[in-house]
Enzyme design. Structure first.
Site, PDB file in Angstrom:
ATOM      1  N   MET A   1     -41.637  70.906-108.929  1.00 33.20           N
ATOM      2  CA  MET A   1     -40.038  70.770-108.865  1.00 33.20           C
ATOM      3  C   MET A   1     -39.912  70.981-107.491  1.00 33.20           C
ATOM      4  O   MET A   1     -40.176  72.029-106.903  1.00 33.20           O
ATOM      5  CB  MET A   1     -39.542  72.132-109.458  1.00 33.20           C
ATOM      6  CG  MET A   1     -38.152  72.551-109.117  1.00 33.20           C
ATOM      7  SD  MET A   1     -37.283  74.016-109.907  1.00 33.20           S
ATOM      8  CE  MET A   1     -38.417  74.371-111.275  1.00 33.20           C
ATOM      9  N   PRO A   2     -39.444  70.024-106.679  1.00 37.03           N
ATOM     10  CA  PRO A   2     -38.880  70.132-105.372  1.00 37.03           C
ATOM     11  C   PRO A   2     -38.045  71.092-105.064  1.00 37.03           C
ATOM     12  O   PRO A   2     -36.827  71.112-106.004  1.00 37.03           O
ATOM     13  CB  PRO A   2     -38.570  68.771-104.627  1.00 37.03           C
ATOM     14  CG  PRO A   2     -38.956  67.923-105.979  1.00 37.03           C
ATOM     15  CD  PRO A   2     -39.129  68.616-107.286  1.00 37.03           C
ATOM     16  N   ILE A   3     -37.987  71.803-103.893  1.00 33.62           N
ATOM     17  CA  ILE A   3     -36.999  73.073-103.416  1.00 33.62           C
ATOM     18  C   ILE A   3     -36.701  72.566-102.191  1.00 33.62           C
ATOM     19  O   ILE A   3     -37.629  72.436-101.267  1.00 33.62           O
ATOM     20  CB  ILE A   3     -37.507  74.329-103.661  1.00 33.62           C
ATOM     21  CG1 ILE A   3     -37.619  74.530-105.362  1.00 33.62           C
ATOM     22  CG2 ILE A   3     -36.390  75.137-103.128  1.00 33.62           C
ATOM     23  CD1 ILE A   3     -38.300  75.870-105.397  1.00 33.62           C
ATOM     24  N   GLN A  38     -34.916  67.983-111.742  1.00 36.78           N
ATOM     25  CA  GLN A  38     -36.204  68.467-111.193  1.00 36.78           C
ATOM     26  C   GLN A  38     -35.918  69.160-109.757  1.00 36.78           C
ATOM     27  O   GLN A  38     -36.878  69.909-109.222  1.00 36.78           O
ATOM     28  CB  GLN A  38     -37.337  67.813-111.363  1.00 36.78           C
ATOM     29  CG  GLN A  38     -37.836  67.557-112.782  1.00 36.78           C
ATOM     30  CD  GLN A  38     -38.954  66.641-112.584  1.00 36.78           C
ATOM     31  OE1 GLN A  38     -38.848  65.295-112.401  1.00 36.78           O
ATOM     32  NE2 GLN A  38     -40.268  67.229-113.101  1.00 36.78           N
ATOM     33  N   ARG A  40     -34.192  70.873-106.620  1.00 35.73           N
ATOM     34  CA  ARG A  40     -33.214  72.094-106.350  1.00 35.73           C
ATOM     35  C   ARG A  40     -32.887  71.937-104.846  1.00 35.73           C
ATOM     36  O   ARG A  40     -33.798  71.913-103.781  1.00 35.73           O
ATOM     37  CB  ARG A  40     -33.975  73.473-106.630  1.00 35.73           C
ATOM     38  CG  ARG A  40     -34.490  73.667-107.887  1.00 35.73           C
ATOM     39  CD  ARG A  40     -33.362  73.669-109.163  1.00 35.73           C
ATOM     40  NE  ARG A  40     -33.867  73.978-110.321  1.00 35.73           N
ATOM     41  CZ  ARG A  40     -34.108  73.017-111.324  1.00 35.73           C
ATOM     42  NH1 ARG A  40     -33.794  71.853-111.103  1.00 35.73           N
ATOM     43  NH2 ARG A  40     -34.573  73.388-112.482  1.00 35.73           N
TER      44      ARG A  40
END
Length: 60
Positions: A1-3, A38, A40
């Protein structure tokens, strides 16, 4: 999950911040081949007096 964590100087409208979130989400989803759900995005607004430019606080 990229933040994605972004720091911006305070003063942007809610609309501008929403557009930024959408643009960053789209770019990350496309370039990383993940679903938008996915991604954030965290935006932290920083007061002008806490943002230094050239060794001095950036004031309006």
């Amino acid at each position: 999950m990229p933040i994605i964590h972004v720091h911006v100087i305070e003063g942007r409208t809610d609309e501008q911040l929403s557009e930024l979130m959408e643009s960053l989400t789209n770019a990350a989803a496309e370039s990383l081949d993940v679903k938008k759900e996915q991604v954030r995005v965290l935006i932290q607004e920083v007061p002008n007096k806490h943002w230094g430019v050239g060794g001095k606080p950036k004031q309006s």
